[in-house]
Design a protein around this motif. Structure first.
Motif, mmCIF file in Angstrom:
data_model
loop_
_atom_site.group_PDB
_atom_site.id
_atom_site.type_symbol
_atom_site.label_atom_id
_atom_site.label_comp_id
_atom_site.label_asym_id
_atom_site.label_seq_id
_atom_site.Cartn_x
_atom_site.Cartn_y
_atom_site.Cartn_z
ATOM 1 N N TYR A 245 0.848 -1.195 0.000
ATOM 2 C CA TYR A 245 0.000 0.000 0.000
ATOM 3 C C TYR A 245 0.882 1.244 0.000
ATOM 4 O O TYR A 245 1.795 1.389 0.811
ATOM 5 C CB TYR A 245 -0.895 -0.009 1.233
ATOM 6 C CG TYR A 245 -1.733 1.231 1.427
ATOM 7 C CD1 TYR A 245 -2.716 1.587 0.506
ATOM 8 C CD2 TYR A 245 -1.562 2.036 2.553
ATOM 9 C CE1 TYR A 245 -3.504 2.710 0.697
ATOM 10 C CE2 TYR A 245 -2.353 3.159 2.760
ATOM 11 C CZ TYR A 245 -3.319 3.493 1.826
ATOM 12 O OH TYR A 245 -4.102 4.604 2.030
ATOM 13 N N ASP A 246 0.610 2.151 -0.921
ATOM 14 C CA ASP A 246 1.328 3.424 -0.998
ATOM 15 C C ASP A 246 0.367 4.471 -1.530
ATOM 16 O O ASP A 246 0.067 4.501 -2.720
ATOM 17 C CB ASP A 246 2.552 3.291 -1.908
ATOM 18 C CG ASP A 246 3.321 4.606 -2.046
ATOM 19 O OD1 ASP A 246 2.918 5.616 -1.428
ATOM 20 O OD2 ASP A 246 4.337 4.619 -2.778
ATOM 21 N N ASN A 247 -0.095 5.333 -0.651
ATOM 22 C CA ASN A 247 -1.070 6.346 -1.065
ATOM 23 C C ASN A 247 -0.424 7.703 -1.306
ATOM 24 O O ASN A 247 -1.092 8.736 -1.256
ATOM 25 C CB ASN A 247 -2.186 6.467 -0.021
ATOM 26 C CG ASN A 247 -3.442 7.101 -0.604
ATOM 27 O OD1 ASN A 247 -3.648 7.069 -1.813
ATOM 28 N ND2 ASN A 247 -4.267 7.690 0.243
ATOM 29 N N THR A 248 0.875 7.710 -1.561
ATOM 30 C CA THR A 248 1.570 8.979 -1.798
ATOM 31 C C THR A 248 1.629 9.352 -3.271
ATOM 32 O O THR A 248 2.056 10.466 -3.602
ATOM 33 C CB THR A 248 3.014 8.912 -1.260
ATOM 34 O OG1 THR A 248 3.761 7.940 -2.022
ATOM 35 C CG2 THR A 248 3.025 8.508 0.220
ATOM 36 N N LEU A 249 1.229 8.462 -4.147
ATOM 37 C CA LEU A 249 1.381 8.705 -5.587
ATOM 38 C C LEU A 249 0.200 9.515 -6.108
ATOM 39 O O LEU A 249 -0.843 8.976 -6.453
ATOM 40 C CB LEU A 249 1.500 7.376 -6.336
ATOM 41 C CG LEU A 249 2.607 6.429 -5.838
ATOM 42 C CD1 LEU A 249 2.618 5.147 -6.648
ATOM 43 C CD2 LEU A 249 3.971 7.114 -5.883
ATOM 44 N N ARG A 250 0.357 10.822 -6.174
ATOM 45 C CA ARG A 250 -0.713 11.730 -6.601
ATOM 46 C C ARG A 250 -0.272 12.473 -7.862
ATOM 47 O O ARG A 250 0.509 13.423 -7.800
ATOM 48 C CB ARG A 250 -1.032 12.747 -5.491
ATOM 49 C CG ARG A 250 -1.267 12.135 -4.105
ATOM 50 C CD ARG A 250 -2.590 11.405 -4.029
ATOM 51 N NE ARG A 250 -2.812 10.832 -2.713
ATOM 52 C CZ ARG A 250 -3.443 11.472 -1.716
ATOM 53 N NH1 ARG A 250 -3.874 12.704 -1.888
ATOM 54 N NH2 ARG A 250 -3.608 10.868 -0.557
ATOM 55 N N VAL A 251 -0.734 12.012 -8.998
ATOM 56 C CA VAL A 251 -0.397 12.654 -10.273
ATOM 57 C C VAL A 251 -1.661 12.735 -11.118
ATOM 58 O O VAL A 251 -2.744 12.315 -10.703
ATOM 59 C CB VAL A 251 0.707 11.880 -11.028
ATOM 60 C CG1 VAL A 251 2.003 11.897 -10.238
ATOM 61 C CG2 VAL A 251 0.291 10.449 -11.305
ATOM 62 N N GLU A 252 -1.540 13.264 -12.305
ATOM 63 C CA GLU A 252 -2.669 13.390 -13.214
ATOM 64 C C GLU A 252 -3.308 12.023 -13.468
ATOM 65 O O GLU A 252 -2.624 11.006 -13.584
ATOM 66 C CB GLU A 252 -2.190 13.994 -14.534
ATOM 67 C CG GLU A 252 -3.297 14.332 -15.513
ATOM 68 C CD GLU A 252 -2.754 14.927 -16.799
ATOM 69 O OE1 GLU A 252 -3.582 15.269 -17.679
ATOM 70 O OE2 GLU A 252 -1.520 15.044 -16.931
ATOM 71 N N HIS A 253 -4.643 12.019 -13.564
ATOM 72 C CA HIS A 253 -5.407 10.775 -13.706
ATOM 73 C C HIS A 253 -5.313 10.280 -15.154
ATOM 74 O O HIS A 253 -6.201 10.490 -15.977
ATOM 75 C CB HIS A 253 -6.866 11.041 -13.311
ATOM 76 C CG HIS A 253 -7.726 9.811 -13.291
ATOM 77 N ND1 HIS A 253 -7.686 8.894 -12.273
ATOM 78 C CD2 HIS A 253 -8.665 9.365 -14.159
ATOM 79 C CE1 HIS A 253 -8.565 7.931 -12.499
ATOM 80 N NE2 HIS A 253 -9.166 8.195 -13.649
ATOM 81 N N ARG A 254 -4.217 9.582 -15.448
ATOM 82 C CA ARG A 254 -3.968 9.050 -16.783
ATOM 83 C C ARG A 254 -2.775 8.100 -16.700
ATOM 84 O O ARG A 254 -2.133 7.981 -15.661
ATOM 85 C CB ARG A 254 -3.691 10.172 -17.788
ATOM 86 C CG ARG A 254 -2.471 11.021 -17.456
ATOM 87 C CD ARG A 254 -2.284 12.191 -18.422
ATOM 88 N NE ARG A 254 -1.930 11.730 -19.770
ATOM 89 C CZ ARG A 254 -2.749 11.794 -20.827
ATOM 90 N NH1 ARG A 254 -3.959 12.308 -20.694
ATOM 91 N NH2 ARG A 254 -2.354 11.371 -22.007
ATOM 92 N N TRP A 255 -2.480 7.401 -17.788
ATOM 93 C CA TRP A 255 -1.274 6.586 -17.825
ATOM 94 C C TRP A 255 -0.069 7.523 -17.722
ATOM 95 O O TRP A 255 0.128 8.385 -18.576
ATOM 96 C CB TRP A 255 -1.198 5.788 -19.117
ATOM 97 C CG TRP A 255 -2.256 4.740 -19.260
ATOM 98 C CD1 TRP A 255 -3.352 4.773 -20.065
ATOM 99 C CD2 TRP A 255 -2.312 3.486 -18.565
ATOM 100 N NE1 TRP A 255 -4.095 3.627 -19.920
ATOM 101 C CE2 TRP A 255 -3.484 2.815 -19.002
ATOM 102 C CE3 TRP A 255 -1.499 2.864 -17.615
ATOM 103 C CZ2 TRP A 255 -3.847 1.559 -18.525
ATOM 104 C CZ3 TRP A 255 -1.858 1.614 -17.138
ATOM 105 C CH2 TRP A 255 -3.019 0.975 -17.598
ATOM 106 N N HIS A 256 0.719 7.361 -16.686
ATOM 107 C CA HIS A 256 1.802 8.299 -16.412
ATOM 108 C C HIS A 256 2.907 7.543 -15.668
ATOM 109 O O HIS A 256 2.640 6.821 -14.708
ATOM 110 C CB HIS A 256 1.279 9.453 -15.548
ATOM 111 C CG HIS A 256 2.169 10.651 -15.499
ATOM 112 N ND1 HIS A 256 3.447 10.618 -14.964
ATOM 113 C CD2 HIS A 256 1.975 11.931 -15.914
ATOM 114 C CE1 HIS A 256 3.981 11.811 -15.056
ATOM 115 N NE2 HIS A 256 3.127 12.626 -15.634
ATOM 116 N N LYS A 257 4.144 7.729 -16.108
ATOM 117 C CA LYS A 257 5.245 6.975 -15.501
ATOM 118 C C LYS A 257 5.456 7.333 -14.030
ATOM 119 O O LYS A 257 6.030 6.523 -13.280
ATOM 120 C CB LYS A 257 6.534 7.180 -16.286
ATOM 121 C CG LYS A 257 7.106 8.589 -16.233
ATOM 122 C CD LYS A 257 8.414 8.641 -17.022
ATOM 123 C CE LYS A 257 9.049 10.017 -16.944
ATOM 124 N NZ LYS A 257 10.338 10.066 -17.710
#
Length: 274
Positions: A245-257
């Motif tokens: 579990y890792d809830n720190t990954l907050r980026v644009e809602h799309r396929w993104h590296k």
């Protein structure tokens, strides 16, 4: 069907195109019309080796790319070489929600993956050909799909990763009815219900990766009022299910590296764990 398998046998004799994405147009009883399957192999693909296969689950019909292109992003990341994977993305006639329709035999998305795409890949490529060698990856509705598929078919798929996905949807959203037909059918594929129903398969070995939130946050409330990612994590904990579990990954809602790379890394670590 026999014609298609004959085609598969023919394709198996062809050399893989190193580092290129190969496209197949196929027909099956589970979808209307021809659908596309794209396959990316490692640069040094060797048919004498057995590879794990990462099934990249799309969030749009066909190969539409409003939210990016999962297989293309993974290729740019060199994921096929770094992790020595065969990577596969399939298309669907309808909006993908990864269930089988209650009454329409040609809208069976879960069966299409499990009973057609997986056998097709394993017929035409050198794969492990077992649960341990089949990985699922998705986000948003395809993250729902990754968890739904592995939770419903734990003897078919070995590992699954989901980023920013809904896990608690008791009613239809975003063309779900076209895929499931009835709410009773939806219940058979809901990740939140399957977590409790099939937890015995996930108590002693970590097979799940759950990361991040952005678009799904609290836009569609969960029973606890928390985001879908947090609520799913807490449900998995209550049921004693091991998971990363890792809830720190907050980026644009799309396929993104930015989310794909750490999520895939975590998924691959699970395959190496004893």
């Amino acid at each position: 069907m026999l014609l298609l398998w004959a085609l598969g046998i023919f394709l198996a004799g062809l050399p893989a195109m190193a580092a290129d994405i190969r496209s197949y147009h196929v027909e099956s009883e589970f979808q209307r019309g021809k659908q596309e399957i794209r396959v990316l192999t490692p640069n040094n693909y060797d048919s004498s080796q057995r590879y794990r296969v990462l099934y990249v689950l799309p969030v749009e019909p066909g190969f539409e790319s409003h939210y990016g292109y999962g297989l293309g992003t993974l290729k740019e990341m060199n994921a096929h070489n770094r992790h020595n994977l065969i990577i596969v993305q399939m298309g669907f006639e309808r909006e993908p929600w990864y269930g089988d329709h209650a009454t329409d035999p040609q809208t069976r998305q879960a069966s299409y993956i499990k009973d057609f795409v997986v056998p097709f890949i394993e017929k035409n490529y050198s794969t492990k050909g077992n649960t341990d060698g089949r990985l699922l990856l998705g986000f948003s509705k395809s993250g729902w799909g990754a968890f739904s598929l592995i939770l419903k078919h734990p003897d078919v798929f070995g590992y699954a990763a989901s980023w920013d996905a809904p896990m608690f949807l008791p009613t239809f959203r975003a063309r779900m009815k076209d895929v499931y037909g009835t709410l009773a059918q939806l219940e058979a594929y809901r990740p939140d219900l399957l977590i409790s129903k099939n937890k015995a398969h996930f108590l002693h070995r970590n097979r799940l990766v759950l990361t991040g939130e952005m678009g799904w946050g609290t836009s569609s409330p969960t029973p606890s009022g928390k985001s879908h990612t947090v609520a799913a994590h807490e449900l998995l904990q209550r049921e004693g299910i091991q998971h990363h579990y890792d809830n720190t990954l907050r980026v644009e809602h799309r396929w993104h590296k930015a989310w794909l790379e750490p999520t895939l890394d975590a998924l691959m670590r699970l395959t190496q764990a004893k």
